[in-house]
Design a protein around this motif. Structure first.
Motif, PDB file in Angstrom:
ATOM      1  N   PRO A  87       3.659  14.167  -0.784  1.00  0.00           N
ATOM      2  CA  PRO A  87       4.254  13.036  -0.046  1.00  0.00           C
ATOM      3  C   PRO A  87       3.283  12.421   0.969  1.00  0.00           C
ATOM      4  CG  PRO A  87       5.843  14.802  -0.250  1.00  0.00           C
ATOM      5  CD  PRO A  87       4.540  15.345  -0.776  1.00  0.00           C
ATOM      6  N   GLU A  88       2.442  13.243   1.565  1.00  0.00           N
ATOM      7  CA  GLU A  88       1.498  12.719   2.564  1.00  0.00           C
ATOM      8  C   GLU A  88       0.381  11.893   1.948  1.00  0.00           C
ATOM      9  OE1 GLU A  88       2.539  15.874   2.188  1.00  0.00           O
ATOM     10  OE2 GLU A  88       0.911  17.309   2.570  1.00  0.00           O
ATOM     11  N   ASP A  89       0.309  11.828   0.629  1.00  0.00           N
ATOM     12  CA  ASP A  89      -0.657  10.949  -0.032  1.00  0.00           C
ATOM     13  C   ASP A  89      -0.132   9.516  -0.140  1.00  0.00           C
ATOM     14  OD1 ASP A  89      -1.364  13.656  -2.261  1.00  0.00           O
ATOM     15  OD2 ASP A  89      -2.588  12.977  -0.560  1.00  0.00           O
ATOM     16  N   THR A 123      -3.720  -1.095  -3.406  1.00  0.00           N
ATOM     17  CA  THR A 123      -2.664  -0.780  -4.360  1.00  0.00           C
ATOM     18  C   THR A 123      -1.795   0.330  -3.769  1.00  0.00           C
ATOM     19  OG1 THR A 123      -2.201  -0.179  -6.677  1.00  0.00           O
ATOM     20  CG2 THR A 123      -4.111   0.876  -5.650  1.00  0.00           C
ATOM     21  N   GLN A 124      -0.482   0.165  -3.871  1.00  0.00           N
ATOM     22  CA  GLN A 124       0.454   1.086  -3.234  1.00  0.00           C
ATOM     23  C   GLN A 124       0.660   2.333  -4.080  1.00  0.00           C
ATOM     24  OE1 GLN A 124       2.347   0.789  -0.167  1.00  0.00           O
ATOM     25  NE2 GLN A 124       2.804   2.936  -0.653  1.00  0.00           N
ATOM     26  N   VAL A 125       0.549   3.485  -3.433  1.00  0.00           N
ATOM     27  CA  VAL A 125       0.871   4.767  -4.056  1.00  0.00           C
ATOM     28  C   VAL A 125       1.996   5.394  -3.250  1.00  0.00           C
ATOM     29  CG1 VAL A 125       0.053   7.095  -4.551  1.00  0.00           C
ATOM     30  CG2 VAL A 125      -1.439   5.127  -4.989  1.00  0.00           C
ATOM     31  N   THR A 126       3.083   5.715  -3.938  1.00  0.00           N
ATOM     32  CA  THR A 126       4.229   6.342  -3.286  1.00  0.00           C
ATOM     33  C   THR A 126       4.554   7.644  -4.003  1.00  0.00           C
ATOM     34  OG1 THR A 126       5.121   4.178  -2.662  1.00  0.00           O
ATOM     35  CG2 THR A 126       6.623   6.062  -2.564  1.00  0.00           C
ATOM     36  N   VAL A 127       4.564   8.729  -3.248  1.00  0.00           N
ATOM     37  CA  VAL A 127       4.855  10.040  -3.804  1.00  0.00           C
ATOM     38  C   VAL A 127       6.218  10.473  -3.266  1.00  0.00           C
ATOM     39  CG1 VAL A 127       4.074  12.407  -4.112  1.00  0.00           C
ATOM     40  CG2 VAL A 127       2.401  10.557  -3.831  1.00  0.00           C
ATOM     41  N   SER A 128       7.161  10.658  -4.173  1.00  0.00           N
ATOM     42  CA  SER A 128       8.516  11.005  -3.762  1.00  0.00           C
ATOM     43  C   SER A 128       8.751  12.502  -3.914  1.00  0.00           C
ATOM     44  CB  SER A 128       9.533  10.244  -4.607  1.00  0.00           C
ATOM     45  OG  SER A 128       9.445  10.632  -5.963  1.00  0.00           O
ATOM     46  N   SER A 129       9.513  13.047  -2.982  1.00  0.00           N
ATOM     47  CA  SER A 129       9.800  14.490  -3.012  1.00  0.00           C
ATOM     48  C   SER A 129      11.187  14.749  -3.592  1.00  0.00           C
ATOM     49  CB  SER A 129       9.712  15.044  -1.593  1.00  0.00           C
ATOM     50  OG  SER A 129      10.591  14.350  -0.745  1.00  0.00           O
TER      51      SER A 129
END
Length: 129
Positions: A87-89, A123-129
């Motif tokens: 998530p912190e990425d 470019t957007q990177v979203t990491v979901s938990s």
């Protein structure tokens, strides 16, 4: 040099993404290339850099062992393979090119935003938990 980043998206924790940054201009092969990221409300931080021939790479401690930067000078493209995402990425990722600078990849100066000459649009990177 004009840079165009792509490959971002939404991914679950532990997943992977590969970012690409295509460049135009004759100075690409003579430029050091790198990736930075900026989370909401935070400064733009260094992620990775690669030397002109691709023989030297450097990474932020937070991504070592998980991210890999590479380049293809024939295609004028730099890549960032991101594995084991956390998530912190989550951030907007920017590619950068340094053509006029005199520092080496791995140096302290290479990690400073102001030392880079050109930037892509992010470019957007979203990491979901």
């Amino acid at each position: 040099v004009q840079l165009q980043a792509s490959g971002g998206g939404l991914v679950q924790v532990g997943g992977s993404l590969r970012l690409s940054c295509a460049a135009s201009g004759s100075t690409f092969s003579n430029s050091r290339l790198g990736w930075f990221r900026q989370a909401p409300g935070k400064e733009r931080d260094f992620v990775a850099a690669i030397s002109r021939l691709g023989t030297i790479t450097d990474y932020a401690d937070s991504v070592k062992g998980r991210f890999t930067v590479s380049r293809d000078n024939a295609k004028n493209t730099v890549y960032l393979q991101m594995n084991s995402l956390k998530p912190e990425d989550t951030a907007v990722y920017y590619c950068g090119a340094a053509y006029y600078q005199r520092w080496n990849v791995g140096s302290t100066r290479a990690k400073e935003v102001m030392e880079w000459d050109y930037w892509g649009q992010g470019t957007q990177v979203t990491v979901s938990s």
